[in-house]
Design an enzyme around this catalytic site. Structure first.
Site, PDB file in Angstrom:
ATOM      1  N   CYS A  70      -7.788 -28.610   9.999  1.00 12.93           N
ATOM      2  CA  CYS A  70      -9.000 -29.412  10.168  1.00 12.93           C
ATOM      3  C   CYS A  70      -8.745 -30.903   9.900  1.00 12.93           C
ATOM      4  O   CYS A  70      -9.461 -31.750  10.425  1.00 12.93           O
ATOM      5  CB  CYS A  70     -10.111 -28.877   9.271  1.00 12.93           C
ATOM      6  SG  CYS A  70     -10.696 -27.265   9.821  1.00 12.93           S
ATOM      7  N   CYS A  73     -14.036 -28.336   5.734  1.00 10.88           N
ATOM      8  CA  CYS A  73     -12.905 -27.478   5.351  1.00 10.88           C
ATOM      9  C   CYS A  73     -11.779 -28.238   4.651  1.00 10.88           C
ATOM     10  O   CYS A  73     -11.421 -27.936   3.528  1.00 10.88           O
ATOM     11  CB  CYS A  73     -12.367 -26.741   6.578  1.00 10.88           C
ATOM     12  SG  CYS A  73     -10.891 -25.750   6.262  1.00 10.88           S
ATOM     13  N   ASP A 101      -2.122   8.706  -1.375  1.00 16.20           N
ATOM     14  CA  ASP A 101      -3.399   9.422  -1.400  1.00 16.20           C
ATOM     15  C   ASP A 101      -3.756   9.962  -0.024  1.00 16.20           C
ATOM     16  O   ASP A 101      -3.217   9.505   0.982  1.00 16.20           O
ATOM     17  CB  ASP A 101      -4.534   8.500  -1.888  1.00 16.20           C
ATOM     18  CG  ASP A 101      -4.750   7.303  -0.968  1.00 16.20           C
ATOM     19  OD1 ASP A 101      -3.779   6.866  -0.331  1.00 16.20           O
ATOM     20  OD2 ASP A 101      -5.886   6.797  -0.892  1.00 16.20           O
ATOM     21  N   ASP A 149      -8.194  -7.396   0.284  1.00 10.45           N
ATOM     22  CA  ASP A 149      -7.376  -7.829   1.416  1.00 10.45           C
ATOM     23  C   ASP A 149      -8.105  -7.454   2.692  1.00 10.45           C
ATOM     24  O   ASP A 149      -8.964  -6.580   2.692  1.00 10.45           O
ATOM     25  CB  ASP A 149      -6.010  -7.136   1.401  1.00 10.45           C
ATOM     26  CG  ASP A 149      -6.112  -5.671   1.762  1.00 10.45           C
ATOM     27  OD1 ASP A 149      -6.336  -4.847   0.858  1.00 10.45           O
ATOM     28  OD2 ASP A 149      -6.002  -5.336   2.954  1.00 10.45           O
ATOM     29  N   HIS A 196      -6.275 -21.971   9.618  1.00 14.27           N
ATOM     30  CA  HIS A 196      -7.645 -22.362   9.267  1.00 14.27           C
ATOM     31  C   HIS A 196      -8.428 -21.174   8.697  1.00 14.27           C
ATOM     32  O   HIS A 196      -9.093 -21.299   7.655  1.00 14.27           O
ATOM     33  CB  HIS A 196      -8.410 -22.952  10.451  1.00 14.27           C
ATOM     34  CG  HIS A 196      -9.882 -23.002  10.177  1.00 14.27           C
ATOM     35  ND1 HIS A 196     -10.451 -23.952   9.344  1.00 14.27           N
ATOM     36  CD2 HIS A 196     -10.873 -22.153  10.518  1.00 14.27           C
ATOM     37  CE1 HIS A 196     -11.733 -23.683   9.202  1.00 14.27           C
ATOM     38  NE2 HIS A 196     -12.025 -22.603   9.904  1.00 14.27           N
ATOM     39  N   CYS A 250      -8.623 -28.194   5.448  1.00 12.46           N
ATOM     40  CA  CYS A 250      -7.317 -27.547   5.538  1.00 12.46           C
ATOM     41  C   CYS A 250      -6.402 -28.389   6.429  1.00 12.46           C
ATOM     42  O   CYS A 250      -6.838 -29.335   7.079  1.00 12.46           O
ATOM     43  CB  CYS A 250      -7.439 -26.120   6.075  1.00 12.46           C
ATOM     44  SG  CYS A 250      -7.602 -25.997   7.877  1.00 12.46           S
ATOM     45  N   ASP A 299       0.862  -1.182   0.000  1.00 11.77           N
ATOM     46  CA  ASP A 299       0.000   0.000   0.000  1.00 11.77           C
ATOM     47  C   ASP A 299       0.906   1.241   0.000  1.00 11.77           C
ATOM     48  O   ASP A 299       2.122   1.123   0.036  1.00 11.77           O
ATOM     49  CB  ASP A 299      -0.948  -0.028   1.199  1.00 11.77           C
ATOM     50  CG  ASP A 299      -0.193  -0.039   2.517  1.00 11.77           C
ATOM     51  OD1 ASP A 299       1.050   0.045   2.501  1.00 11.77           O
ATOM     52  OD2 ASP A 299      -0.833  -0.140   3.572  1.00 11.77           O
ATOM     53  N   SER A 300       0.310   2.418  -0.022  1.00 14.53           N
ATOM     54  CA  SER A 300       1.104   3.644  -0.165  1.00 14.53           C
ATOM     55  C   SER A 300       1.614   4.161   1.166  1.00 14.53           C
ATOM     56  O   SER A 300       2.435   5.056   1.210  1.00 14.53           O
ATOM     57  CB  SER A 300       0.244   4.726  -0.796  1.00 14.53           C
ATOM     58  OG  SER A 300      -0.766   5.125   0.128  1.00 14.53           O
ATOM     59  N   GLY A 301       1.100   3.630   2.263  1.00 21.77           N
ATOM     60  CA  GLY A 301       1.421   4.184   3.576  1.00 21.77           C
ATOM     61  C   GLY A 301       0.422   5.253   3.990  1.00 21.77           C
ATOM     62  O   GLY A 301       0.350   5.619   5.156  1.00 21.77           O
ATOM     63  N   GLY A 310     -10.811   4.546   0.822  1.00 23.63           N
ATOM     64  CA  GLY A 310     -11.852   5.066   1.698  1.00 23.63           C
ATOM     65  C   GLY A 310     -13.115   4.225   1.669  1.00 23.63           C
ATOM     66  O   GLY A 310     -14.230   4.742   1.768  1.00 23.63           O
TER      67      GLY A 310
HETATM   68 ZN   LIG Z   1      -9.820 -25.725   8.328  1.00 20.67          ZN
END
Ligand SMILES: [Zn+2]
Length: 351
Positions: A304, A299, A151, A252, A330, A301, A97-99, A233
């Site tokens: 899990c 899930c 910005d 994000d 997870h 993952c 990002d720009s900060g 924004g």
């Molecule tokens: Zn999971």
């Protein structure tokens, strides 16, 4: 060359599936980008990030924060280490990002002039100045595939007049960011290693909650011809219906990892529960003390597949660091899998 973006399929509702080709690889969109504020997705190591999610494909792109890395360890140090990719050993795409957002939300005693923003570090109170040119210089030293123009982030809610004035400043800063970027884009630490690829610069559309300003901002920025466009924004406290009017290819959020560290886990609702949406579980609740089930049976993952709710609750209650790690893995898998499903659904539509 910066990036190329190809739309593979679009739905009547405005969703689209695409392929974003960046210096460090290809990202399938729509995509969720885990946030790695200080060049780390908190508690999750890079090996794991590369395999997270049901398909094992992992995170295709992560985000890092310019403001935080500028203050600590400093962008010059990262430049000397070969850029943030090499510094943190991450070879897939990244975005910085720009900060701007952190300067306006975290830093103290800000003074905004036409030139830039003077602020004090939230870490030690030291004084700093960010201009569009300086933000570009820092982001070029970091070397993320995608960087953002500097910005001004207007407070919400703000009047039309105040928003319009701030937007004017943002556009002037966008033009200066672009000019600096074009003149210095061959100074990226990894320049020359990736077949002549360069970083790409995105513009940031502002305009608050005012549709006419948003439209004007989008038009101005498109005239300036950026590699891509971010919505600034947004999701800063406005009504959810307003947020939902916007369609995006990349997003994000710190929510999956931050919630994980607080013991909040997301899982798919079971039949008859919460209208088939997502359910938020507070793992510290007593009801999970002897629960032998995985967090989410659907899930798949790596957490899990292996661990029970009872064990995750124990880790959290005992404040064991592994608890934050497993919870984060997870929750990230949950987000990445949702996006994979969305991409699958969109693939059914033709352009
Ligand atoms: Zn999971």
């Amino acid at each position: 060359m910066g990036l190329t973006f190809e739309v593979g399929a679009s739905s009547p509702g405005g969703g689209r599936r695409g392929s974003l080709d960046l210096a460090h690889g290809v990202v399938e969109t729509p995509v969720f980008m885990p946030v790695g504020t200080a060049a780390t997705v908190k508690t999750v190591q890079q090996d794991t990030l590369e395999q997270i999610g049901r398909s094992g494909a992992g995170a295709e792109i992560i985000l890092a924060n310019t403001y935080h890395l500028y203050l600590r360890p400093g962008h010059e140090l990262i430049r000397r280490m070969g850029g943030v990719h090499r510094f943190m050993s991450w070879s897939r795409p990244m975005l910085t990002d720009s900060g701007g957002f952190q300067v306006f939300s975290l830093a103290k005693l800000r003074k905004v002039t036409g030139d830039g923003v003077e602020f004090r570090s939230h870490l030690d109170g030291s004084k700093h100045f960010f201009s569009p040119e300086h933000s570009m210089e820092v982001q070029i030293a970091l070397g993320a595939d995608i960087m953002m123009v500097f910005d001004e982030c207007v407070e919400t809610p703000a009047s039309w007049e105040r928003t319009s004035q701030s937007m004017g400043l943002t556009h002037a800063w966008a033009a200066r960011s672009k000019q600096y970027f074009e003149a210095h884009k061959n100074e990226t630490p990894w320049m020359g290693e990736l077949d002549g690829r360069t970083q790409s610069l995105f513009g940031i559309v502002q305009g608050g909650m005012y549709a006419d300003l948003r439209r004007e901002s989008a038009e101005r920025l498109v005239e300036m011809d950026f590699g891509g466009y971010a919505i600034g924004g947004l999701a800063v406290g406005e009504p959810r219906e307003v947020t939902r009017e916007m369609g995006v290819d990349m997003m994000d959020c710190v929510l999956p990892t931050r919630a994980a560290r607080h013991g909040l886990l997301f899982r798919a609702a079971e039949p008859g529960e919460a209208d088939g949406g997502a359910v938020r579980m507070n793992i510290k609740r007593l009801e999970y003390a002897e629960d032998q089930r995985p967090v989410d049976a659907a899930c798949g993952c790596m957490v899990c597949r292996r661990y029970t709710r009872a064990y995750l609750r124990h880790l959290f209650m005992a404040r064991e660091p592994l608890g934050a790690t497993l919870n984060s893995i997870h929750n990230l898998a949950f987000y990445l899998d949702i996006m994979e499903r969305v991409r699958g659904e969109l693939a059914g539509f033709r352009c």
